[in-house]
Design an enzyme around this catalytic site. Sequence first.
Site, PDB file in Angstrom:
ATOM      1  N   GLU A 290      23.678  27.756  43.288  1.00 35.30           N
ATOM      2  CA  GLU A 290      24.521  28.854  42.820  1.00 35.30           C
ATOM      3  C   GLU A 290      25.573  29.275  43.851  1.00 35.30           C
ATOM      4  OE1 GLU A 290      24.299  33.412  41.089  1.00 35.30           O
ATOM      5  OE2 GLU A 290      22.928  32.853  42.680  1.00 35.30           O
TER       6      GLU A 290
ATOM      7  N   ASP B 202      28.637  31.961  39.766  1.00 32.42           N
ATOM      8  CA  ASP B 202      28.381  33.241  39.109  1.00 32.42           C
ATOM      9  C   ASP B 202      29.702  33.962  38.844  1.00 32.42           C
ATOM     10  OD1 ASP B 202      27.549  35.951  38.463  1.00 32.42           O
ATOM     11  OD2 ASP B 202      25.604  35.417  39.296  1.00 32.42           O
TER      12      ASP B 202
ATOM     13  N   SER C  94      23.685  38.666  34.647  1.00 37.25           N
ATOM     14  CA  SER C  94      23.251  37.377  35.204  1.00 37.25           C
ATOM     15  C   SER C  94      21.775  37.078  34.941  1.00 37.25           C
ATOM     16  CB  SER C  94      23.518  37.331  36.707  1.00 37.25           C
ATOM     17  OG  SER C  94      24.896  37.364  36.941  1.00 37.25           O
TER      18      SER C  94
ATOM     19  N   HIS D 263      17.501  37.038  43.610  1.00 35.30           N
ATOM     20  CA  HIS D 263      18.504  37.667  42.748  1.00 35.30           C
ATOM     21  C   HIS D 263      18.435  37.065  41.343  1.00 35.30           C
ATOM     22  CE1 HIS D 263      22.732  39.365  42.130  1.00 35.30           C
ATOM     23  NE2 HIS D 263      22.007  40.378  42.547  1.00 35.30           N
TER      24      HIS D 263
ATOM     25  N   HIS E  95      31.805  42.374  33.949  1.00 36.34           N
ATOM     26  CA  HIS E  95      31.827  41.019  33.409  1.00 36.34           C
ATOM     27  C   HIS E  95      32.716  40.994  32.166  1.00 36.34           C
ATOM     28  CE1 HIS E  95      27.555  40.383  35.227  1.00 36.34           C
ATOM     29  NE2 HIS E  95      28.496  40.583  36.127  1.00 36.34           N
TER      30      HIS E  95
ATOM     31  N   SER F 176      20.182  35.223  39.173  1.00 36.38           N
ATOM     32  CA  SER F 176      20.409  33.826  38.775  1.00 36.38           C
ATOM     33  C   SER F 176      19.313  32.877  39.275  1.00 36.38           C
ATOM     34  CB  SER F 176      21.771  33.326  39.246  1.00 36.38           C
ATOM     35  OG  SER F 176      22.778  34.252  38.964  1.00 36.38           O
TER      36      SER F 176
END
Length: 537
Positions: free
Chosen positions: A345, A72, A122, A185, A468, A187
């Site tokens: 992940e 991530d 994400s 979460h 990001h 992802s």
Amino acid sequence: MWANVLYLFLVFAFTTARHPEVSTVRQNLPDINPAEFKSEYWYNEAKAGIEKRRRSDPDQNVAKNLVLFMGDGMSVPTLAAARTLKGQLAGNTGEEEELFFEGFLGVGLVKTYCVNHQIADSACTATAYLCGVKNNYGTTGVTAAVARRDCNASLVEANRVQSIAEWALADGRDVGIVTTTRVTHASPSGTYAKSADRHWENDAEVLSDSQDPERCIDVARQLVYMNPGKQFKVILGGGRREFIPESMIDEEGTPGRRTDGRNLINDWQQDKIDRKLSHAYVWNAEQLRSQFESPPEYLLGLFEGTHMNYTLEANNDTEPTLEEMTELAIRMLSRNKKGFFLFVEGGRIDHAHHDNYVHLALDETLEFEKAVKKATELLPEDNSLIVVTADHSHVIAFNGYTVRGTPIVGISDEIDSDRMRFMTLSYTNGPGARKQVDGIRDDIREDSDFGQLRWRSHADVPLVDETHGGDDVAVFARGPHYRLFTGLYEQSQIPHLMAYAACIGPGLQAEGCNGANTVHVTAILIVITTAVKILFL
Ligand SMILES: *[C@@H]1O[C@H](CO)[C@@H](O)[C@H](O)[C@H]1NC(C)=O
Ligand SMILES: *[C@@H]1O[C@H](CO)[C@@H](O)[C@H](O)[C@H]1NC(C)=O
Ligand SMILES: *[C@@H]1O[C@H](CO)[C@@H](O)[C@H](O)[C@H]1NC(C)=O
Ligand SMILES: [Zn+2]
């Protein structure tokens, strides 16, 4: 003047939350192509991508097993810095080092924007690389016809999309998820959840957005009660608080968050008991390690109340490494003769970057690398496709003209135009921004925590959370049809390419898929012929 005050207020209001939702300055923008609101658009886009690239893909093998590794926020500069750190930890100059998966022969770049945002979060990226469809920022498992928090729209069948985990299950393969974040979460939830808001991890979060949690089921409950989540053979990560009631304290003292009275950890176990399936729930590393000998058919491991700790700060008696979790998951899933899909992940690379904790972000990347390497040791290259990628970039900068071999998490040997020192790795924005004194930057070396793990590298724009980035991220592939992953393409092609190589899903399938069936039919014919011979001769 009032416009300025209002602007500052808006900037303040919308920058105080990680992954803020509303842009502060609206402009007159061109319309988004409405075709993008439908899954067919992205399915067709992926089909065209496969048709274009399959001509240079002579592979006849097909993938029985699929593993998607996702770091991530693991941007390209993060990879370059992490490989340098790896080399330097081994006593070398560092820059010449290679992360294990950087040696995979299929290497490409993907575009990570989502339908309504230039720079993604994400949740929309998970929908792209797991469901093969781009959608809106903050939403999971639904098309862009669903606006964020529009519960009703998310219930319309045409707006709900299937993940590659569902395609694998439909083919009789097994599925697992492993993460260092909460298993609910953004992802990991892309493998199983359909949600108009990524934050609806428990029923209280649905209620807090004035939605009905009996209509729009929270993410944790979807995982335990609904398909495909209830069919997942292995679920490992953090996030116990999303599974237990507010009135309850978990094994390590974190209170639950649910207000519907459900204890989903018990409910998960009860479901396996009712279906007479061997299973185990574990909450610490020792218990996980004790499952290696003879793992149950179903395993749920929740190792923290919320996200798991950064490996450099974790207690390894209570928290397993990503590598350990990945190994057990692969051992369990490999028991299915038809194969499996596993999602792994490295989820906290992103969190460390958001805090400008550069050293922690790089170490989490190296932990992620170990998990990939372990998978390659356990899975044969000719029948297992391993894809390594990231969901989106970050605004970390690898900058200056520092000389070869300079410690990567240290200070640059360059100086700025005020003769002030700076770091080789810094950020465009985030909480590491320092106030200038008389127009001159702080000497960061004088920070009392300089050199410590949680020292924040300096940033330009002050923000509570670093953001990001909108630049492309890399894809590395090894195994059947790895060549398809070369080039520059939409992130939403990734699951279609994997499904193509594995002969699953609704889209195009590799030529070898017919071959695989032919082999199957031939084998059956040989068995029948032999039986006939034995019986009648
Ligand atoms: C959502 O659908 C329900 C049931 O049809 C309806 O009662 C409710 O008003 C709708 N909500 C919105 C915001 O449209
Ligand atoms: C790990 O994280 C939890 C909070 O999630 C914290 O309480 C704990 O002290 C951390 N450190 C270790 C070594 O487990
Ligand atoms: C746990 O930590 C100890 C001490 O740092 C180390 O020696 C050991 O190898 C670690 N175990 C695992 C499984 O990482
Ligand atoms: Zn993030």
